[in-house]
Write a protein that holds these residues in place. Structure first.
Motif, mmCIF file in Angstrom:
data_model
loop_
_atom_site.group_PDB
_atom_site.id
_atom_site.type_symbol
_atom_site.label_atom_id
_atom_site.label_comp_id
_atom_site.label_asym_id
_atom_site.label_seq_id
_atom_site.Cartn_x
_atom_site.Cartn_y
_atom_site.Cartn_z
ATOM 1 N N PRO A 109 0.959 -1.277 0.098
ATOM 2 C CA PRO A 109 -0.202 0.106 -0.090
ATOM 3 C C PRO A 109 0.842 1.091 0.126
ATOM 4 O O PRO A 109 0.471 2.626 -0.092
ATOM 5 C CB PRO A 109 -0.929 0.015 1.253
ATOM 6 N N CYS A 110 2.251 1.054 0.182
ATOM 7 C CA CYS A 110 2.924 2.457 0.209
ATOM 8 C C CYS A 110 3.825 2.214 -1.051
ATOM 9 O O CYS A 110 4.882 3.476 -1.079
ATOM 10 C CB CYS A 110 4.067 2.158 1.398
ATOM 11 N N THR A 111 3.416 1.713 -1.889
ATOM 12 C CA THR A 111 4.258 1.985 -3.373
ATOM 13 C C THR A 111 4.309 3.196 -3.780
ATOM 14 O O THR A 111 5.299 3.719 -4.214
ATOM 15 C CB THR A 111 3.730 0.831 -4.233
ATOM 16 N N PRO A 168 1.649 9.408 1.996
ATOM 17 C CA PRO A 168 1.286 7.801 2.355
ATOM 18 C C PRO A 168 -0.162 8.024 2.732
ATOM 19 O O PRO A 168 -0.796 8.988 3.195
ATOM 20 C CB PRO A 168 2.268 7.738 3.529
ATOM 21 N N THR A 169 -0.959 6.684 2.272
ATOM 22 C CA THR A 169 -2.383 6.692 2.720
ATOM 23 C C THR A 169 -2.374 6.219 4.040
ATOM 24 O O THR A 169 -1.540 5.804 4.701
ATOM 25 C CB THR A 169 -3.111 5.600 1.779
ATOM 26 N N GLN A 170 -3.639 6.191 4.496
ATOM 27 C CA GLN A 170 -3.896 5.511 5.870
ATOM 28 C C GLN A 170 -3.595 4.187 5.972
ATOM 29 O O GLN A 170 -3.019 3.799 6.939
ATOM 30 C CB GLN A 170 -5.444 5.745 6.255
ATOM 31 N N LEU A 230 3.101 0.253 7.700
ATOM 32 C CA LEU A 230 4.409 0.765 8.026
ATOM 33 C C LEU A 230 4.363 0.592 9.679
ATOM 34 O O LEU A 230 5.523 0.176 10.127
ATOM 35 C CB LEU A 230 4.778 2.317 7.900
ATOM 36 N N ARG A 231 3.490 0.993 10.439
ATOM 37 C CA ARG A 231 3.426 0.641 11.858
ATOM 38 C C ARG A 231 3.656 -0.679 12.017
ATOM 39 O O ARG A 231 4.243 -1.047 12.858
ATOM 40 C CB ARG A 231 2.243 1.308 12.277
ATOM 41 N N ALA A 262 7.459 9.065 3.992
ATOM 42 C CA ALA A 262 6.697 8.387 4.208
ATOM 43 C C ALA A 262 6.615 7.819 5.772
ATOM 44 O O ALA A 262 5.493 7.869 6.508
ATOM 45 C CB ALA A 262 6.204 7.180 3.227
ATOM 46 N N VAL A 263 7.737 7.418 6.091
ATOM 47 C CA VAL A 263 7.923 7.121 7.378
ATOM 48 C C VAL A 263 7.600 8.282 8.406
ATOM 49 O O VAL A 263 7.010 7.883 9.490
ATOM 50 C CB VAL A 263 9.294 6.453 7.626
#
Length: 95
Positions: free
Chosen positions: A38-40, A49-51, A57-58, A85-86
């Motif tokens: 989803p982070c692509t 970044p999306t939700q 990531l979390r 994003a991070v």
């Protein structure tokens, strides 16, 4: 033309992550690089970044340092856009 290159690059990244995840039997069960798909757009295109990306990531936070040390993934997780994003997702890897 540039749009096609980006689409191909996104497909390649998702495919590489999926294949690597399938073959990573020695990795911890919870570390799954394909979960970051989803982070692509955030990682490859520098988009916000999306939700869903932040959730993944979390969830993968304990694995991010492992990915950064792995030559197969390091260029993706250490890129400037990945780092943005991070930070945007308030994820703090402990490397």
């Amino acid at each position: 033309m540039a749009g096609n290159r980006k689409a191909v690059a996104l497909c390649v990244v998702v495919l590489v992550l999926a294949v690597a995840a399938a073959g990573a039997a020695s990795a911890a069960a919870s570390c799954n690089p394909a979960a970051l798909s989803p982070c692509t757009s955030a990682i490859m295109l520098g988009m916000a970044p999306t939700q869903g990306c932040c959730v993944q990531l979390r969830a993968q936070q304990p694995c991010l340092c492992q990915y950064a040390r792995d030559p197969s993934y390091s260029s993706y997780v250490t890129s400037p856009s990945a780092q943005r994003a991070v930070r945007a997702c308030n994820v703090r890897p402990n490397c």
